[in-house]
Write a protein that holds these residues in place. Structure first.
Motif, PDB file in Angstrom:
ATOM      1  N   ALA A   1       0.827  -1.208   0.000  1.00 12.98           N
ATOM      2  CA  ALA A   1       0.000   0.000   0.000  1.00 12.98           C
ATOM      3  C   ALA A   1       0.862   1.259   0.000  1.00 12.98           C
ATOM      4  O   ALA A   1       0.542   2.244  -0.674  1.00 12.98           O
ATOM      5  CB  ALA A   1      -0.937  -0.015   1.208  1.00 12.98           C
ATOM      6  N   ARG A   2       1.967   1.246   0.738  1.00 14.84           N
ATOM      7  CA  ARG A   2       2.831   2.417   0.797  1.00 14.84           C
ATOM      8  C   ARG A   2       3.528   2.678  -0.529  1.00 14.84           C
ATOM      9  O   ARG A   2       3.956   3.804  -0.807  1.00 14.84           O
ATOM     10  CB  ARG A   2       3.890   2.233   1.891  1.00 14.84           C
ATOM     11  CG  ARG A   2       3.378   2.342   3.305  1.00 14.84           C
ATOM     12  CD  ARG A   2       2.850   3.710   3.647  1.00 14.84           C
ATOM     13  NE  ARG A   2       3.794   4.785   3.435  1.00 14.84           N
ATOM     14  CZ  ARG A   2       3.560   6.063   3.710  1.00 14.84           C
ATOM     15  NH1 ARG A   2       2.387   6.425   4.194  1.00 14.84           N
ATOM     16  NH2 ARG A   2       4.468   6.993   3.495  1.00 14.84           N
TER      17      ARG A   2
ATOM     18  N   ASP B   1      -0.868   7.351  -4.504  1.00 15.40           N
ATOM     19  CA  ASP B   1      -2.184   7.846  -4.094  1.00 15.40           C
ATOM     20  C   ASP B   1      -2.589   7.274  -2.742  1.00 15.40           C
ATOM     21  O   ASP B   1      -3.094   7.982  -1.870  1.00 15.40           O
ATOM     22  CB  ASP B   1      -3.223   7.489  -5.155  1.00 15.40           C
ATOM     23  CG  ASP B   1      -4.591   8.079  -4.834  1.00 15.40           C
ATOM     24  OD1 ASP B   1      -4.670   9.292  -4.605  1.00 15.40           O
ATOM     25  OD2 ASP B   1      -5.577   7.314  -4.805  1.00 15.40           O
ATOM     26  N   SER B   2      -2.344   5.990  -2.555  1.00 18.44           N
ATOM     27  CA  SER B   2      -2.663   5.349  -1.281  1.00 18.44           C
ATOM     28  C   SER B   2      -1.778   5.881  -0.157  1.00 18.44           C
ATOM     29  O   SER B   2      -2.250   6.097   0.963  1.00 18.44           O
ATOM     30  CB  SER B   2      -2.500   3.835  -1.401  1.00 18.44           C
ATOM     31  OG  SER B   2      -2.768   3.204  -0.172  1.00 18.44           O
TER      32      SER B   2
ATOM     33  N   ARG C   1      -3.155   9.113   1.143  1.00 22.21           N
ATOM     34  CA  ARG C   1      -4.323   8.908   2.007  1.00 22.21           C
ATOM     35  C   ARG C   1      -3.909   8.339   3.361  1.00 22.21           C
ATOM     36  O   ARG C   1      -4.466   8.720   4.396  1.00 22.21           O
ATOM     37  CB  ARG C   1      -5.341   8.000   1.317  1.00 22.21           C
ATOM     38  CG  ARG C   1      -6.147   8.697   0.237  1.00 22.21           C
ATOM     39  CD  ARG C   1      -7.389   7.879  -0.136  1.00 22.21           C
ATOM     40  NE  ARG C   1      -7.008   6.622  -0.777  1.00 22.21           N
ATOM     41  CZ  ARG C   1      -6.839   6.488  -2.087  1.00 22.21           C
ATOM     42  NH1 ARG C   1      -6.976   7.535  -2.878  1.00 22.21           N
ATOM     43  NH2 ARG C   1      -6.525   5.317  -2.605  1.00 22.21           N
ATOM     44  N   LEU C   2      -2.952   7.421   3.360  1.00 26.27           N
ATOM     45  CA  LEU C   2      -2.489   6.850   4.628  1.00 26.27           C
ATOM     46  C   LEU C   2      -1.881   7.923   5.517  1.00 26.27           C
ATOM     47  O   LEU C   2      -2.100   7.930   6.737  1.00 26.27           O
ATOM     48  CB  LEU C   2      -1.474   5.737   4.357  1.00 26.27           C
ATOM     49  CG  LEU C   2      -2.028   4.439   3.783  1.00 26.27           C
ATOM     50  CD1 LEU C   2      -0.894   3.477   3.450  1.00 26.27           C
ATOM     51  CD2 LEU C   2      -3.005   3.784   4.753  1.00 26.27           C
TER      52      LEU C   2
ATOM     53  N   TYR D   1      -7.407   3.640   8.243  1.00 23.45           N
ATOM     54  CA  TYR D   1      -6.001   3.401   7.891  1.00 23.45           C
ATOM     55  C   TYR D   1      -5.808   1.940   7.463  1.00 23.45           C
ATOM     56  O   TYR D   1      -5.246   1.658   6.395  1.00 23.45           O
ATOM     57  CB  TYR D   1      -5.123   3.723   9.098  1.00 23.45           C
ATOM     58  CG  TYR D   1      -3.646   3.798   8.790  1.00 23.45           C
ATOM     59  CD1 TYR D   1      -3.064   5.000   8.408  1.00 23.45           C
ATOM     60  CD2 TYR D   1      -2.828   2.682   8.904  1.00 23.45           C
ATOM     61  CE1 TYR D   1      -1.708   5.085   8.136  1.00 23.45           C
ATOM     62  CE2 TYR D   1      -1.472   2.754   8.627  1.00 23.45           C
ATOM     63  CZ  TYR D   1      -0.919   3.964   8.254  1.00 23.45           C
ATOM     64  OH  TYR D   1       0.426   4.030   7.982  1.00 23.45           O
TER      65      TYR D   1
ATOM     66  N   GLU E   1      -7.685   1.156   4.159  1.00 25.22           N
ATOM     67  CA  GLU E   1      -6.969   1.612   2.967  1.00 25.22           C
ATOM     68  C   GLU E   1      -5.834   0.668   2.611  1.00 25.22           C
ATOM     69  O   GLU E   1      -5.585   0.393   1.427  1.00 25.22           O
ATOM     70  CB  GLU E   1      -6.424   3.024   3.205  1.00 25.22           C
ATOM     71  CG  GLU E   1      -5.636   3.606   2.052  1.00 25.22           C
ATOM     72  CD  GLU E   1      -6.493   3.850   0.811  1.00 25.22           C
ATOM     73  OE1 GLU E   1      -5.918   3.942  -0.291  1.00 25.22           O
ATOM     74  OE2 GLU E   1      -7.729   3.951   0.941  1.00 25.22           O
TER      75      GLU E   1
ATOM     76  N   ARG F   1      -7.493  -2.478   1.103  1.00 23.39           N
ATOM     77  CA  ARG F   1      -8.127  -2.160  -0.176  1.00 23.39           C
ATOM     78  C   ARG F   1      -7.073  -2.027  -1.283  1.00 23.39           C
ATOM     79  O   ARG F   1      -7.240  -2.568  -2.387  1.00 23.39           O
ATOM     80  CB  ARG F   1      -8.917  -0.860  -0.060  1.00 23.39           C
ATOM     81  CG  ARG F   1      -9.703  -0.479  -1.302  1.00 23.39           C
ATOM     82  CD  ARG F   1     -10.179   0.965  -1.227  1.00 23.39           C
ATOM     83  NE  ARG F   1      -9.052   1.900  -1.266  1.00 23.39           N
ATOM     84  CZ  ARG F   1      -8.458   2.272  -2.397  1.00 23.39           C
ATOM     85  NH1 ARG F   1      -8.874   1.796  -3.554  1.00 23.39           N
ATOM     86  NH2 ARG F   1      -7.455   3.127  -2.355  1.00 23.39           N
ATOM     87  N   THR F   2      -5.986  -1.335  -0.972  1.00 20.31           N
ATOM     88  CA  THR F   2      -4.938  -1.151  -1.972  1.00 20.31           C
ATOM     89  C   THR F   2      -4.215  -2.460  -2.253  1.00 20.31           C
ATOM     90  O   THR F   2      -3.894  -2.767  -3.406  1.00 20.31           O
ATOM     91  CB  THR F   2      -3.939  -0.087  -1.488  1.00 20.31           C
ATOM     92  OG1 THR F   2      -4.649   1.124  -1.177  1.00 20.31           O
ATOM     93  CG2 THR F   2      -2.904   0.206  -2.555  1.00 20.31           C
ATOM     94  N   TYR F   3      -3.965  -3.216  -1.211  1.00 20.27           N
ATOM     95  CA  TYR F   3      -3.287  -4.503  -1.386  1.00 20.27           C
ATOM     96  C   TYR F   3      -4.087  -5.409  -2.318  1.00 20.27           C
ATOM     97  O   TYR F   3      -3.518  -6.042  -3.223  1.00 20.27           O
ATOM     98  CB  TYR F   3      -3.113  -5.167  -0.026  1.00 20.27           C
ATOM     99  CG  TYR F   3      -2.469  -6.535  -0.071  1.00 20.27           C
ATOM    100  CD1 TYR F   3      -1.100  -6.669  -0.259  1.00 20.27           C
ATOM    101  CD2 TYR F   3      -3.231  -7.685   0.081  1.00 20.27           C
ATOM    102  CE1 TYR F   3      -0.494  -7.923  -0.287  1.00 20.27           C
ATOM    103  CE2 TYR F   3      -2.646  -8.935   0.049  1.00 20.27           C
ATOM    104  CZ  TYR F   3      -1.281  -9.052  -0.133  1.00 20.27           C
ATOM    105  OH  TYR F   3      -0.688 -10.298  -0.179  1.00 20.27           O
TER     106      TYR F   3
ATOM    107  N   LYS G   1      -6.012  -4.522  -4.616  1.00 20.55           N
ATOM    108  CA  LYS G   1      -6.033  -3.954  -5.959  1.00 20.55           C
ATOM    109  C   LYS G   1      -4.722  -4.188  -6.707  1.00 20.55           C
ATOM    110  O   LYS G   1      -4.731  -4.411  -7.920  1.00 20.55           O
ATOM    111  CB  LYS G   1      -6.322  -2.458  -5.888  1.00 20.55           C
ATOM    112  CG  LYS G   1      -6.429  -1.770  -7.243  1.00 20.55           C
ATOM    113  CD  LYS G   1      -6.875  -0.333  -7.093  1.00 20.55           C
ATOM    114  CE  LYS G   1      -5.813   0.498  -6.368  1.00 20.55           C
ATOM    115  NZ  LYS G   1      -6.164   1.935  -6.336  1.00 20.55           N
TER     116      LYS G   1
END
Length: 241
Positions: free
Chosen positions: A145-146, A150-151, A154-155, A216, A219, A222-224, A226
């Motif tokens: 995610a990091r 974009d993610s 947000r984080l 947190y 997110e 969700r990103t992982y 994706k």
């Protein structure tokens, strides 16, 4: 924050604000509102008390993390990673907190999403899905995610928000305790009003802390889901006739 501002966003939101609230309560209770009634502030005085507030906020972050995040947020309530992945179903207390504070983020992910995340994390960690631990899943997903710009933005925003809410909630609880003690001694209506205001602020910001704390983790998962491809499951070996 601007380049000329001496604090980072996290410094300002999570430390300086909490320290100022605590100093305001101490000023009211023990100093007779000496600071609040100061008419002529010099730059040196302002810089000094700002530094004191920042240091107080840094110190308050220690018990704030211990009591609000680890005891209330992860022991009394279930950790967000466990709730989001459906590893521990929400109890009445989690449901009440979610509804009371509008923390939509503190509810299980959609079934398809959490099954997908669990399958991918289990493959990455080489463990059965049935033995998955929420924190292990979070730490597995976090680097992915990091790495998404974009993610990551947000984080950082969620981190600033939940750090500020957690620390200011604890500082407000401290201020509420001081003001209740003073109000019980003076019976002053203003002291009681300030005490009630501090209690409301503490409870309200604890709810906001839960919301952004769960957001947190949400997110991250969700990103992982994706960016990480589903594991390839080999076909079963045909039996020997």
């Amino acid at each position: 924050m601007k380049d000329w501002f001496p604090f980072t966003s996290y410094d300002f939101y999570a430390y300086l604000t909490a320290g100022m609230i605590t100093l305001a309560a101490v000023d009211r209770v023990f100093l007779g509102s000496m600071l609040a009634s100061q008419a002529n502030w010099t730059f040196v005085n302002g810089a000094f008390w700002t530094a004191v507030a920042y240091l107080v906020g840094q110190i308050l972050a220690i018990p704030s993390s211990v009591f609000l995040e680890h005891l209330l947020g992860r022991r009394w309530l279930r950790a967000p990673s466990h709730v989001l992945l459906g590893l521990d179903p929400p109890r009445l207390r989690e449901t009440c907190v979610r509804w009371a504070f509008g923390a939509r983020e503190y509810e299980p992910l959609p079934v398809a999403t959490r099954n997908s995340v669990l399958r991918k994390v289990a493959a990455a960690l080489s463990v059965p899905e049935t033995d998955m631990d929420g924190e292990a899943a979070f730490h597995c997903a976090f680097p992915h995610a990091r790495n998404v710009a974009d993610s990551a933005t947000r984080l950082d925003n969620f981190l600033n928000q939940y750090g500020m809410c957690r620390n200011v909630s604890f500082a407000s609880a401290v201020a509420a305790g001081l003001m209740i003690w003073r109000a019980s001694q003076t019976c002053d209506r203003l002291d009681w009003f300030l005490a009630i205001a501090a209690v409301v602020l503490s409870v309200g910001l604890f709810g906001r802390f839960v919301k952004f704390y769960a957001a947190y983790s949400r997110e991250v998962f969700r990103t992982y889901d994706k960016v990480v491809s589903a594991p390839i499951i080999p076909p079963p070996t045909p039996g020997i006739p």
